[in-house]
Design a protein around this motif. Structure first.
Motif, PDB file in Angstrom:
ATOM      1  N   PHE A 106      47.999  37.140  51.469  1.00  0.00           N
ATOM      2  CA  PHE A 106      47.631  35.656  51.073  1.00  0.00           C
ATOM      3  C   PHE A 106      46.017  35.740  50.483  1.00  0.00           C
ATOM      4  O   PHE A 106      45.358  36.210  51.197  1.00  0.00           O
ATOM      5  CB  PHE A 106      47.949  34.875  52.308  1.00  0.00           C
ATOM      6  N   ASN A 107      45.985  34.561  49.707  1.00  0.00           N
ATOM      7  CA  ASN A 107      44.538  34.654  49.037  1.00  0.00           C
ATOM      8  C   ASN A 107      43.364  34.193  50.004  1.00  0.00           C
ATOM      9  O   ASN A 107      42.337  34.756  49.682  1.00  0.00           O
ATOM     10  CB  ASN A 107      44.660  33.850  47.896  1.00  0.00           C
ATOM     11  N   ASN A 108      43.765  33.605  51.129  1.00  0.00           N
ATOM     12  CA  ASN A 108      42.597  33.310  52.178  1.00  0.00           C
ATOM     13  C   ASN A 108      42.200  34.627  52.850  1.00  0.00           C
ATOM     14  O   ASN A 108      41.322  34.719  53.713  1.00  0.00           O
ATOM     15  CB  ASN A 108      42.866  32.123  53.006  1.00  0.00           C
ATOM     16  N   HIS A 109      42.806  35.694  52.575  1.00  0.00           N
ATOM     17  CA  HIS A 109      42.592  37.156  53.297  1.00  0.00           C
ATOM     18  C   HIS A 109      42.094  38.362  52.120  1.00  0.00           C
ATOM     19  O   HIS A 109      41.994  39.467  52.694  1.00  0.00           O
ATOM     20  CB  HIS A 109      43.702  37.379  54.256  1.00  0.00           C
ATOM     21  N   TRP A 110      42.068  37.749  51.067  1.00  0.00           N
ATOM     22  CA  TRP A 110      41.581  38.545  49.961  1.00  0.00           C
ATOM     23  C   TRP A 110      39.957  39.522  50.148  1.00  0.00           C
ATOM     24  O   TRP A 110      39.261  38.803  50.923  1.00  0.00           O
ATOM     25  CB  TRP A 110      41.477  38.144  48.418  1.00  0.00           C
ATOM     26  N   GLY A 111      39.913  40.412  49.480  1.00  0.00           N
ATOM     27  CA  GLY A 111      38.518  40.984  49.531  1.00  0.00           C
ATOM     28  C   GLY A 111      38.270  41.671  50.767  1.00  0.00           C
ATOM     29  O   GLY A 111      36.906  42.184  51.023  1.00  0.00           O
ATOM     30  N   GLN A 112      39.138  42.189  51.664  1.00  0.00           N
ATOM     31  CA  GLN A 112      38.580  42.624  53.057  1.00  0.00           C
ATOM     32  C   GLN A 112      39.577  43.933  53.324  1.00  0.00           C
ATOM     33  O   GLN A 112      39.590  44.820  54.334  1.00  0.00           O
ATOM     34  CB  GLN A 112      39.283  41.837  54.242  1.00  0.00           C
ATOM     35  N   GLY A 113      40.103  44.553  52.136  1.00  0.00           N
ATOM     36  CA  GLY A 113      40.800  45.770  52.310  1.00  0.00           C
ATOM     37  C   GLY A 113      42.037  45.989  52.968  1.00  0.00           C
ATOM     38  O   GLY A 113      42.772  46.991  53.473  1.00  0.00           O
ATOM     39  N   PHE A 114      42.574  44.650  53.281  1.00  0.00           N
ATOM     40  CA  PHE A 114      43.787  44.430  53.991  1.00  0.00           C
ATOM     41  C   PHE A 114      45.158  45.076  53.448  1.00  0.00           C
ATOM     42  O   PHE A 114      45.972  45.720  53.769  1.00  0.00           O
ATOM     43  CB  PHE A 114      44.119  43.143  54.307  1.00  0.00           C
ATOM     44  N   GLY A 115      45.240  45.078  52.123  1.00  0.00           N
ATOM     45  CA  GLY A 115      46.140  45.383  50.963  1.00  0.00           C
ATOM     46  C   GLY A 115      46.451  46.818  50.970  1.00  0.00           C
ATOM     47  O   GLY A 115      47.503  47.422  51.406  1.00  0.00           O
ATOM     48  N   LYS A 116      45.381  47.611  50.762  1.00  0.00           N
ATOM     49  CA  LYS A 116      45.606  49.118  51.055  1.00  0.00           C
ATOM     50  C   LYS A 116      46.076  49.594  52.172  1.00  0.00           C
ATOM     51  O   LYS A 116      46.604  50.418  52.360  1.00  0.00           O
ATOM     52  CB  LYS A 116      44.063  49.793  50.634  1.00  0.00           C
TER      53      LYS A 116
END
Length: 198
Positions: A106-116
């Protein structure tokens, strides 16, 4: 019985449960406006009632038991927030053991490396618990963020599928990527399908 659960340094990846209703509802209520054309968009009419959530759980279980799709939620361990979701759509069993992966942070959690972190753990579930041998991903050529993610996890590019997915009222091209259990050095053992969740 398939476990379908992994913990990482920051995350828990597992199917949704009834106790998750408050964080599920909060996650959809707190999304930011779409950040780009590839962002996940929730319609204004999106139902976040408990009745709707129970239907989501029913569909999740039905899909798992029928071995058609496995849905995993991504949770932040410390704050107990729902950060996104990962799906494995099983396309072939028998001689192929193949699925297509879809993932959303979800876009309010982008940019923190959670996806990988989340997708890496989910692939472990896919190969060890769901007994897949190959996982494919289809990504629009303009989705640079998703392309970086999938490449960083060892997926290899296999080609371009022309006009293969209908999005935003048009047919779009997808770059096709794939990874197998051998690529990630995960021992695979033959099984037509995993023992279903009951």
């Amino acid at each position: 019985m398939a476990l379908l659960k992994r913990k990482t340094v920051r995350l828990v990846i597992r199917p949704l449960e009834l106790k998750d209703y408050p964080v599920w509802k909060s996650a959809y209520k707190n999304l930011l406006p779409a950040q780009n054309i590839h962002d996940f968009v929730v319609p204004e009419s999106h139902d976040t009632s408990l009745k709707k959530f129970k239907k989501v759980l029913q569909n999740q279980k039905k899909s798992q038991v029928s071995d058609k799709m496995y849905s995993l939620a991504v949770f932040n361990k410390k704050q107990n927030l729902l950060l996104g979701k990962i799906n494995f759509l099983v396309t072939l069993r028998n001689f192929s053991q193949n699925a297509i992966i879809g993932y959303i942070i979800f876009n309010n959690h982008w940019g923190q490396g959670f996806g990988k972190e989340a997708v890496s753990a989910a692939l472990n579930i896919a190969f060890k618990d769901i007994k897949l041998h190959r996982v494919e991903a289809g990504i629009e050529p303009s989705n640079k963020r998703s392309l970086r993610l999938i490449k960083s996890l060892g997926f290899r590019k296999e080609g371009l599928e022309k006009r293969t997915l209908y999005l935003r009222k048009q047919w779009v091209d997808l770059l096709k990527f794939a990874v197998t259990s051998e690529d990630l050095e995960i021992k695979w053992t033959w099984s037509k399908r995993p023992t279903p969740i009951r």
